[in-house]
Design a protein around this motif. Structure first.
Motif, PDB file in Angstrom:
ATOM      1  N   VAL A 125      18.062 -15.151  35.308  1.00 13.40           N
ATOM      2  CA  VAL A 125      16.843 -14.604  34.741  1.00 13.40           C
ATOM      3  C   VAL A 125      16.017 -13.960  35.848  1.00 13.40           C
ATOM      4  CG1 VAL A 125      15.600 -16.814  34.981  1.00 13.40           C
ATOM      5  CG2 VAL A 125      14.786 -15.088  33.351  1.00 13.40           C
TER       6      VAL A 125
ATOM      7  N   ILE B 286      12.275 -12.597  36.682  1.00 10.50           N
ATOM      8  CA  ILE B 286      10.870 -12.662  36.250  1.00 10.50           C
ATOM      9  C   ILE B 286      10.152 -11.422  36.778  1.00 10.50           C
ATOM     10  CG2 ILE B 286       8.768 -14.031  36.256  1.00 10.50           C
ATOM     11  CD1 ILE B 286      11.141 -15.408  34.921  1.00 10.50           C
TER      12      ILE B 286
ATOM     13  N   THR C 147      19.048 -11.985  31.957  1.00 14.60           N
ATOM     14  CA  THR C 147      17.905 -11.872  31.048  1.00 14.60           C
ATOM     15  C   THR C 147      16.676 -11.515  31.871  1.00 14.60           C
ATOM     16  OG1 THR C 147      18.835 -13.532  29.558  1.00 14.60           O
ATOM     17  CG2 THR C 147      16.475 -13.055  29.349  1.00 14.60           C
TER      18      THR C 147
ATOM     19  N   ILE D 281      12.612 -11.281  31.895  1.00 17.53           N
ATOM     20  CA  ILE D 281      11.391 -11.726  31.212  1.00 17.53           C
ATOM     21  C   ILE D 281      10.211 -11.039  31.878  1.00 17.53           C
ATOM     22  CG2 ILE D 281       9.900 -13.701  30.717  1.00 17.53           C
ATOM     23  CD1 ILE D 281      12.362 -15.416  30.534  1.00 17.53           C
TER      24      ILE D 281
ATOM     25  N   TYR E 159      16.258  -9.063  27.074  1.00 21.72           N
ATOM     26  CA  TYR E 159      14.871  -8.762  27.431  1.00 21.72           C
ATOM     27  C   TYR E 159      13.933  -9.581  26.547  1.00 21.72           C
ATOM     28  CZ  TYR E 159      10.472  -6.251  27.955  1.00 21.72           C
ATOM     29  OH  TYR E 159       9.156  -5.921  28.182  1.00 21.72           O
ATOM     30  N   VAL E 160      12.914 -10.202  27.218  1.00 25.32           N
ATOM     31  CA  VAL E 160      11.902 -10.985  26.517  1.00 25.32           C
ATOM     32  C   VAL E 160      10.554 -10.674  27.139  1.00 25.32           C
ATOM     33  CG1 VAL E 160      11.078 -13.309  25.945  1.00 25.32           C
ATOM     34  CG2 VAL E 160      13.544 -12.854  26.026  1.00 25.32           C
ATOM     35  N   GLU E 161       9.511 -10.550  26.284  1.00 26.04           N
ATOM     36  CA  GLU E 161       8.146 -10.351  26.768  1.00 26.04           C
ATOM     37  C   GLU E 161       7.348 -11.625  26.516  1.00 26.04           C
ATOM     38  OE1 GLU E 161       6.049  -7.011  25.275  1.00 26.04           O
ATOM     39  OE2 GLU E 161       7.283  -5.525  26.339  1.00 26.04           O
ATOM     40  N   LYS E 162       6.516 -11.971  27.492  1.00 27.58           N
ATOM     41  CA  LYS E 162       5.622 -13.118  27.368  1.00 27.58           C
ATOM     42  C   LYS E 162       4.209 -12.655  27.725  1.00 27.58           C
ATOM     43  CE  LYS E 162       8.747 -16.378  26.544  1.00 27.58           C
ATOM     44  NZ  LYS E 162       8.747 -17.245  25.345  1.00 27.58           N
TER      45      LYS E 162
ATOM     46  N   LEU F 280      11.783 -22.404  30.747  1.00 25.39           N
ATOM     47  CA  LEU F 280      13.041 -21.715  31.035  1.00 25.39           C
ATOM     48  C   LEU F 280      13.954 -22.528  31.955  1.00 25.39           C
ATOM     49  CD1 LEU F 280      11.508 -18.212  31.885  1.00 25.39           C
ATOM     50  CD2 LEU F 280      12.463 -18.932  29.686  1.00 25.39           C
TER      51      LEU F 280
END
Length: 816
Positions: A646, A648, A674, A676, A726-729, A744
């Motif tokens: 991942v 960041i 991935t 994020i 892909y992930v948005e936080k 995570l």
């Protein structure tokens, strides 16, 4: 009628010698506590002074000579020794230098004389020849014939021979280069890998070997009293003994090396056997040739240089020499008493060092030595393609004098070959060259750095068609699996020209390591002969070779490098190598290691200092890898490893560089990436608007625009093509970032994050205040803490920025 016999009894001499021995034994017993105090005073004061002058790149001999001269010249210090201590020191000094000469010979390979001469050999021999010519012109001024006449009285023939031998000995001493001092000096000055540094080390070893051999033969002839028959018998005995050593002793040492393979403790009986054999050979050589120091040098010269037995001898002898024997020996030389037959230019004192310094002799001696070396290297250097400045610097480096010249000065004045004034001049010449030569090395290093290219060296700026050059650092064998797994992760994204990895073994310059510095083979200019270092480097080499031999790894080229330095200066080696090889990324292990319970230990402060300074001065991007099982792969091949990785992304140049590296790693078939992206929510944006100034607004807008442009391209190439998830936080502050990261922890084996040096985000405010390791950034510090995870490794990336050379990470942790 009987006559009175007044002649002394036949055993009178034996009685006197027995009384002298008894007096010496009683002096040792009665002065034992005082002797220890004085010995400790010499050793400790020399060590402390060396630690101080080492910051100025001064070699150890400077500290030893300064302390010895102070003790000899300051009356109350000298008188504190007393006659008993002085007598013990005198008896000690007569024999202790044999260890130095033996180790010097053992470190040299005489077969190189018969090899095809390289540039260093040619320069070394030409500089010797030119020094011999210049020395011959000035030797008649420095060596007075009346010293020889005083020694031999009316025997004109012997006096003339001694005068000739004195001049030849002085010329040989001027032609000699102190190669152990030069090798250590070039290593500490970080110039051993420059062109001048390589030539200096090679030429210095050749010069030292040839001049020491000629001096040894000359000392053998001198011990024969110039009687032809005895000289011939000594020469014949020398040849026989050398043949015996080659035919008998050498196979024995090779056999012992085979009995004790690398990685196992050497058997005590084998060590004892080697020592007994060496002592026996040296004892026979001394009986045959008279001069013990020269005899043991010849023994060491013909013994095998390679092999574990030889390396063990050199390691232990050199450590003992540098820490104990040589400081005491230099003090003994400076406290030497006057020879009654050598009174020219002397004072009323019994100590030779009290002779007034002759500035004329000092000037002539220093000029003759420097002129001879410089003229020879100028001629040979230009012929070998060096420019004028490089040739001049090389000549000044080869002019350095050392412990051998101190020994030569004592032996010569004790044999009435040179005057007391010349003895003192030689000591100050040794001190002067040892102190001034580092200035030449510093100039070479500064010039080399100025010529280095200054450009942005990072993965984001790299041409896609260029080969990827990465440097990985190793402190210990524990770093090997981690390094191999990282190489395997990035090799798929290295482009059409493949991946070049420069594995640099980082070895601390301890007293033991410094004592075992020798000329290396191949591309390595110098190497370390210490057992633990050799074992560590052997493990690294075997692991890298095994990895390269795996199927499918043809596109990976791995080269070995070695950095030997104190932790406060090791970053100079690393940065210099990175400049030379045009590396785009340096990856170093985190200073903390994972313990058996999964938590992180307190870490090695020296390793942390190296990492901090590399982050500060590196000419390319830098990655700090926190290993929590990243390298511990249970499968048969590293290429079979499967990892969930991942990245960041919060924003800033470092995060863009981290994402570039993650994108290259995602091309590996066993890696699932991935990304994020952590963005501020509405509350955070409102808080950022409230505190915004005009300057900060333009700065943050520029960073945000660069982040958006870069991320858009990344999304189209990787996320849209299903090559990465892909992930948005959206978060409000640092506390919510910590919650996101903790959620995570169990999903990924590797976290990739930017150091965050140029990040100016409202959502990370306050995180840096609690950071235990600010050099890896606030987010990296959270991920690397013991409270975060026991299974997830972390790679913190800092993008190259030429402006960072003017910044300091944290004054508390950057002790310049």
């Amino acid at each position: 009628m009987s006559t009175l016999n007044l002649s002394p009894p036949t055993n009178f001499t034996a009685i006197i010698e027995a009384q002298h021995c008894q007096l010496l034994r009683s002096s040792i017993v009665s002065s034992y506590p005082v002797l220890l105090v004085h010995f400790f005073f010499i050793l400790i004061s020399s060590k402390l002074l060396y630690l101080a002058v080492r910051r100025l790149y001064q070699p150890r001999i400077v500290a030893d000579l300064v302390i010895a001269l102070l003790i000899a010249k300051v009356r109350f210090l000298r008188e504190s020794f007393g006659p008993d201590i002085t007598m013990i020191l005198q008896n000690f000094g007569h024999y202790c230098f044999t260890a130095y000469m033996f180790a010097l010979g053992l470190e040299m390979d005489p077969l190189t004389v018969f090899e095809s001469p390289g540039s260093d050999t040619i320069i070394g021999y030409v500089s010797m020849l030119s020094t011999v010519v210049v020395g011959a012109l000035f030797s008649s001024v420095l060596v007075e014939s009346r010293n020889a006449k005083n020694a031999y009285g009316g025997e004109e023939q012997h006096a003339d021979l001694l005068y000739l031998h004195s001049r030849l000995g002085l010329i040989a001493g001027l032609a000699n280069t102190a190669s152990p001092v030069l090798t250590r000096l070039t290593t500490e000055l970080k110039i051993s890998n420059t062109r001048v540094g390589r030539l200096a080390i090679g030429a210095g070893i050749h010069t030292d070997m040839v001049s020491s051999f000629l001096t040894s033969v000359g000392a053998m002839l001198l011990s024969s009293g110039y009687r032809k028959l005895k000289a011939l018998s000594c020469l014949l005995g020398l040849i026989i003994e050398m043949a015996l050593v080659v035919r008998v002793a050498k196979p024995i040492m090779d056999w012992i090396s085979e009995r004790n393979p690398e990685g196992k403790r050497v058997k005590g009986v084998d060590v004892a056997g080697v020592v007994v054999m060496i002592l026996a050979l040296c004892g026979v050589a001394t009986k045959l040739h008279g001069d013990a120091n020269m005899a043991v040098f010849l023994i060491g010269l013909v013994l095998p240089r390679q092999g574990r037995a030889s390396r063990l001898l050199v390691n232990n002898i050199n450590l003992l020499l540098s820490t104990v024997i040589l400081p005491l020996y230099v003090c003994f030389v400076c406290l030497s008493l006057r020879n009654d037959g050598n009174v020219e230019g002397s004072s009323k004192s019994d100590y030779v060092i009290d002779t007034p310094l002759s500035w004329t002799k000092l000037s002539i001696l220093s000029t003759a030595a420097a002129a001879g070396k410089v003229l020879g290297t100028l001629a040979a250097g230009r012929f070998q393609g060096l420019n004028w400045l490089e040739s001049l610097a090389l000549g000044l480096l080869l002019n350095i004098k050392g412990y051998y010249h101190v020994f030569f000065a004592y032996q010569a004045t004790n044999s009435a070959m040179i005057s007391d004034q010349l003895f003192v001049a030689i000591l100050f010449t040794v001190l002067g060259t040892a102190m001034l030569t580092p200035l030449v090395g510093v100039t070479i290093a500064a010039r080399s750095r100025r010529r280095a290219k200054r450009q942005l060296m990072g993965l984001q700026f790299l041409d896609p068609t260029s080969d990827v050059r990465i440097m990985t650092g190793l402190y210990a064998a524990d770093n090997i699996p981690m390094t191999l797994n990282f190489i395997e992760s990035v090799r798929w994204g290295s482009g059409p020209r493949g991946l070049t990895v420069y594995a640099i073994d980082m070895v601390e310059m301890t007293d033991r390591a410094a004592a075992t510095l020798v000329k290396g083979d191949g591309q390595e200019v110098v190497t370390v002969g210490d057992e633990s270092v050799v074992e560590f480097r052997k493990l690294v080499g075997e692991a890298l070779v095994a990895y390269q031999q795996q199927d499918g790894n043809d596109g990976v080229k791995i080269q070995r490098l070695l950095a030997v330095s104190s932790f406060s200066d090791m970053h100079r080696d690393i940065c210099s190598y990175a400049e030379d090889v045009l590396a785009v990324l340096i990856v170093l292990p985190f200073h903390k290691r994972q313990k058996l319970d999964g938590s992180m230990d307190l870490g090695h402060p020296g390793h942390r200092q190296v990492n901090q300074k590399v982050l500060q001065y590196a000419p390319c991007s830098v990655g700090i890898l926190v290993d929590r099982g990243q390298g511990r792969v249970n499968k048969s091949s590293v290429s079979e490893a499967t990892q969930n990785v991942v990245a960041i992304f919060i924003g800033g140049a470092d995060d863009r560089e981290a994402l570039t590296l993650a994108a290259r790693m995602s091309r590996h078939p066993g890696i699932e990436l991935t990304v994020i992206r952590i963005l501020p929510n509405a509350a955070a944006r409102a808080r950022a608007s409230a505190r915004m100034t005009a300057f900060a607004s333009s700065e943050e807008e520029a960073q945000t625009r660069a982040d958006d442009e870069y991320f858009t391209k990344f999304y189209e190439r990787y996320v849209a093509e299903k090559a990465a998830g892909y992930v948005e936080k959206h978060v409000c502050d640092g506390a919510e970032i910590v919650k996101v990261l903790r959620s995570l922890e169990s999903q990924y084996q590797l976290f990739i994050v930017g150091q965050g040096r140029s990040r100016n985000s409202v959502i990370t405010d306050g995180l840096a205040e609690w950071a235990e390791c600010p050099e890896i950034g606030p987010v990296g510090d959270i991920l690397a803490s013991s409270e975060f995870s026991v299974t997830a490794s972390v790679l913190v990336v800092q993008q190259h920025d030429v402006r960072k050379r003017l910044k300091i990470i944290d004054e508390e942790f950057m002790p310049f």
